[in-house]
Design a protein around this motif. Structure first.
Motif, PDB file in Angstrom:
ATOM      1  N   MET A 279      -4.820  -7.651 -11.125  1.00 21.55           N
ATOM      2  CA  MET A 279      -3.566  -6.963 -10.809  1.00 21.55           C
ATOM      3  C   MET A 279      -3.784  -5.456 -10.685  1.00 21.55           C
ATOM      4  O   MET A 279      -3.240  -4.802  -9.785  1.00 21.55           O
ATOM      5  CB  MET A 279      -2.526  -7.253 -11.888  1.00 21.55           C
ATOM      6  CG  MET A 279      -1.149  -6.673 -11.594  1.00 21.55           C
ATOM      7  SD  MET A 279       0.101  -7.200 -12.794  1.00 21.55           S
ATOM      8  CE  MET A 279      -0.397  -6.234 -14.238  1.00 21.55           C
ATOM      9  N   THR A 280      -4.600  -4.902 -11.567  1.00 25.13           N
ATOM     10  CA  THR A 280      -4.917  -3.475 -11.504  1.00 25.13           C
ATOM     11  C   THR A 280      -5.622  -3.137 -10.195  1.00 25.13           C
ATOM     12  O   THR A 280      -5.286  -2.155  -9.521  1.00 25.13           O
ATOM     13  CB  THR A 280      -5.795  -3.083 -12.704  1.00 25.13           C
ATOM     14  OG1 THR A 280      -5.120  -3.403 -13.923  1.00 25.13           O
ATOM     15  CG2 THR A 280      -6.123  -1.595 -12.683  1.00 25.13           C
ATOM     16  N   ALA A 281      -6.599  -3.964  -9.827  1.00 18.76           N
ATOM     17  CA  ALA A 281      -7.345  -3.719  -8.585  1.00 18.76           C
ATOM     18  C   ALA A 281      -6.435  -3.819  -7.368  1.00 18.76           C
ATOM     19  O   ALA A 281      -6.584  -3.044  -6.406  1.00 18.76           O
ATOM     20  CB  ALA A 281      -8.498  -4.714  -8.478  1.00 18.76           C
ATOM     21  N   VAL A 282      -5.498  -4.760  -7.379  1.00 21.35           N
ATOM     22  CA  VAL A 282      -4.547  -4.879  -6.271  1.00 21.35           C
ATOM     23  C   VAL A 282      -3.738  -3.595  -6.127  1.00 21.35           C
ATOM     24  O   VAL A 282      -3.570  -3.058  -5.015  1.00 21.35           O
ATOM     25  CB  VAL A 282      -3.616  -6.088  -6.494  1.00 21.35           C
ATOM     26  CG1 VAL A 282      -2.405  -6.027  -5.562  1.00 21.35           C
ATOM     27  CG2 VAL A 282      -4.378  -7.391  -6.273  1.00 21.35           C
ATOM     28  N   MET A 283      -3.234  -3.077  -7.240  1.00 25.58           N
ATOM     29  CA  MET A 283      -2.438  -1.849  -7.178  1.00 25.58           C
ATOM     30  C   MET A 283      -3.285  -0.671  -6.707  1.00 25.58           C
ATOM     31  O   MET A 283      -2.818   0.185  -5.947  1.00 25.58           O
ATOM     32  CB  MET A 283      -1.814  -1.568  -8.543  1.00 25.58           C
ATOM     33  CG  MET A 283      -0.812  -2.624  -9.007  1.00 25.58           C
ATOM     34  SD  MET A 283       0.617  -2.819  -7.916  1.00 25.58           S
ATOM     35  CE  MET A 283       1.668  -1.473  -8.508  1.00 25.58           C
ATOM     36  N   GLN A 284      -4.542  -0.625  -7.121  1.00 25.07           N
ATOM     37  CA  GLN A 284      -5.431   0.444  -6.669  1.00 25.07           C
ATOM     38  C   GLN A 284      -5.680   0.358  -5.165  1.00 25.07           C
ATOM     39  O   GLN A 284      -5.631   1.370  -4.455  1.00 25.07           O
ATOM     40  CB  GLN A 284      -6.763   0.353  -7.426  1.00 25.07           C
ATOM     41  CG  GLN A 284      -6.674   0.708  -8.900  1.00 25.07           C
ATOM     42  CD  GLN A 284      -7.972   0.411  -9.645  1.00 25.07           C
ATOM     43  OE1 GLN A 284      -8.791  -0.390  -9.193  1.00 25.07           O
ATOM     44  NE2 GLN A 284      -8.164   1.042 -10.793  1.00 25.07           N
ATOM     45  N   GLN A 285      -5.930  -0.844  -4.668  1.00 28.88           N
ATOM     46  CA  GLN A 285      -6.287  -1.006  -3.258  1.00 28.88           C
ATOM     47  C   GLN A 285      -5.088  -0.836  -2.325  1.00 28.88           C
ATOM     48  O   GLN A 285      -5.262  -0.573  -1.131  1.00 28.88           O
ATOM     49  CB  GLN A 285      -6.953  -2.367  -3.051  1.00 28.88           C
ATOM     50  CG  GLN A 285      -8.325  -2.452  -3.716  1.00 28.88           C
ATOM     51  CD  GLN A 285      -9.034  -3.769  -3.466  1.00 28.88           C
ATOM     52  OE1 GLN A 285      -8.948  -4.332  -2.375  1.00 28.88           O
ATOM     53  NE2 GLN A 285      -9.752  -4.260  -4.465  1.00 28.88           N
ATOM     54  N   LEU A 286      -3.881  -0.983  -2.868  1.00 30.72           N
ATOM     55  CA  LEU A 286      -2.677  -0.784  -2.062  1.00 30.72           C
ATOM     56  C   LEU A 286      -2.239   0.676  -1.986  1.00 30.72           C
ATOM     57  O   LEU A 286      -1.289   0.994  -1.269  1.00 30.72           O
ATOM     58  CB  LEU A 286      -1.519  -1.607  -2.633  1.00 30.72           C
ATOM     59  CG  LEU A 286      -1.549  -3.117  -2.399  1.00 30.72           C
ATOM     60  CD1 LEU A 286      -0.379  -3.772  -3.120  1.00 30.72           C
ATOM     61  CD2 LEU A 286      -1.520  -3.466  -0.914  1.00 30.72           C
ATOM     62  N   ALA A 287      -2.905   1.554  -2.694  1.00 33.21           N
ATOM     63  CA  ALA A 287      -2.474   2.949  -2.773  1.00 33.21           C
ATOM     64  C   ALA A 287      -2.314   3.559  -1.383  1.00 33.21           C
ATOM     65  O   ALA A 287      -3.226   3.499  -0.553  1.00 33.21           O
ATOM     66  CB  ALA A 287      -3.478   3.768  -3.582  1.00 33.21           C
ATOM     67  N   GLY A 288      -1.117   4.110  -1.127  1.00 36.56           N
ATOM     68  CA  GLY A 288      -0.830   4.759   0.139  1.00 36.56           C
ATOM     69  C   GLY A 288      -0.449   3.828   1.265  1.00 36.56           C
ATOM     70  O   GLY A 288      -0.094   4.289   2.361  1.00 36.56           O
ATOM     71  N   GLU A 289      -0.500   2.525   1.040  1.00 32.57           N
ATOM     72  CA  GLU A 289      -0.225   1.560   2.106  1.00 32.57           C
ATOM     73  C   GLU A 289       1.266   1.220   2.150  1.00 32.57           C
ATOM     74  O   GLU A 289       1.898   1.013   1.119  1.00 32.57           O
ATOM     75  CB  GLU A 289      -1.049   0.291   1.852  1.00 32.57           C
ATOM     76  CG  GLU A 289      -1.007  -0.716   2.974  1.00 32.57           C
ATOM     77  CD  GLU A 289      -2.018  -1.846   2.772  1.00 32.57           C
ATOM     78  OE1 GLU A 289      -1.761  -2.954   3.276  1.00 32.57           O
ATOM     79  OE2 GLU A 289      -3.053  -1.618   2.102  1.00 32.57           O
TER      80      GLU A 289
END
Length: 358
Positions: free
Chosen positions: A189-199
């Motif tokens: 879940m943390t990685a998902v939030m990181q990878q969505l940054a700015g999208e």
């Protein structure tokens, strides 16, 4: 890959049984700093709302739970040993001779072991069986009740955690450690939030790191009411069955990709959303399994009970859950992240509405 392994290492090495999740929340907060607004309540539920949310789109609740199975000090015996109760679903045989740490009243971590009588002193009958939890104790090296209370500063209410350090075999992509239920879900879940940054998405996303799942899904009842989702995706470390089930019946295989859970004793997945997730995985070439379980439960039940929102569970296969020692494959975590991202990038108002049509 290295960043994901480091994230998992950081989340699994911290201690955090039910009711004592503070260090897990601290790690989550550090890893998601700047990604949105973080709210933490008195149960240590943490809710992160993406800063890209606009409040006008359907809300997706991501969920993972921060707690793991552990122990809690009930009383100190006259000989200084610690009588404890379990937090979460332990099998007594998995407790004996386990290395632990006790967080004392001063916040220090004191090493200990779940004490067992040496075989030299056991009767023939005792050698065949496993003592009841009520008869077990944790030994921190003390010789009296007074020493445990006064010198070690351990008393009723002090939490006790399995003490295992994360290890990673890069050649095999194998991870070994503790608390993979549900720190693997929390890492995903943390990685998902990181990878969505700015999208920009067609949905708003709130990540709920829920407390006290192992003692009754308690935190998820709270996070669902605060987030008020229209749909939910639960990321859960789920027990692998590939070491004891025949291949035709094994539905949660380490290295087989994430598990989409159709049913457990607390939960039935929304069938339209479940099939949509399976189709998304097929389209993206993500391996997965589907599972109908005869036991278990997870936060999807609490979220679904509150508002009836379409909910699915994306499970990450974990060998020997609810013991101190777990195996898992990094590829399963990475594919759970990929599937979650694929769904979030596809979901919109009309699609979500279609999951409730009849």
């Amino acid at each position: 890959m290295t960043e994901t392994v480091d994230l998992i290492r950081d989340l699994t090495n911290v201690y955090g049984t039910s009711g004592f999740e503070q260090d897990v929340v601290k790690t989550f907060a550090k890893e998601t700093e700047g990604l949105g607004k973080l709210e933490v309540d008195g149960m240590f539920n943490a809710i992160l709302r993406r800063k890209e949310n606009d409040g006008k789109r359907p809300v997706v609740q991501l969920d993972a739970h921060s707690d793991s199975v552990g122990l809690l000090t009930q009383a100190i015996r006259p000989n200084g040993l610690i009588k404890f109760v379990t937090l979460g679903g332990w099998v007594p045989a998995n407790l004996t001779a386990m290395k632990v740490v006790v967080r004392n009243r001063a916040g220090e971590y004191i090493p200990g072991v779940v004490a067992t009588k040496p075989p030299h002193f056991m009767t023939a009958e005792e050698r065949k069986g496993v003592p009841a939890v009520a008869d077990m104790s944790v030994d921190v090296g003390s010789s009296s009740r007074e020493e445990t209370l006064n010198d070690f500063q351990i008393d009723t209410g002090c939490p006790i955690f399995p003490d295992v350090q994360f290890q990673y075999n890069a050649e095999k992509g194998l991870m070994f450690g503790k608390d993979f239920d549900d720190r693997l879900g929390a890492a995903a879940m943390t990685a998902v939030m990181q990878q969505l940054a700015g999208e920009q998405l067609n949905v708003d996303v709130a990540a709920g790191l829920s407390a006290q799942e192992e003692v009754g899904l308690r935190g998820a009842y709270v996070t669902a009411r605060k987030i008020e989702p229209d749909i939910s995706i639960v990321l859960e470390g789920c027990p692998a069955d590939d070491t004891f089930e025949p291949d035709w019946l094994s539905q949660t295989k380490m290295g087989g990709g994430p598990m989409l859970r159709d049913y457990d004793t607390t939960f039935v997945a929304n069938p339209a959303f479940e099939n949509y997730a399976a189709a998304a995985a097929d389209e993206a070439g993500i391996p997965y399994t589907r599972a109908v379980r005869t036991g278990g439960g997870q936060d999807g039940a609490a979220i679904g009970y509150w508002k009836g929102v379409p909910t699915i569970v994306i499970g990450i296969p974990t060998r020997y859950e609810h013991s101190a020692y777990n195996w898992a494959k990094l590829s399963d975590v990475e594919n759970a992240i990929k599937l979650t991202l694929a769904l979030l990038r596809r979901l919109d108002k009309d699609t979500i509405a279609s999951f409730s049509q009849f």
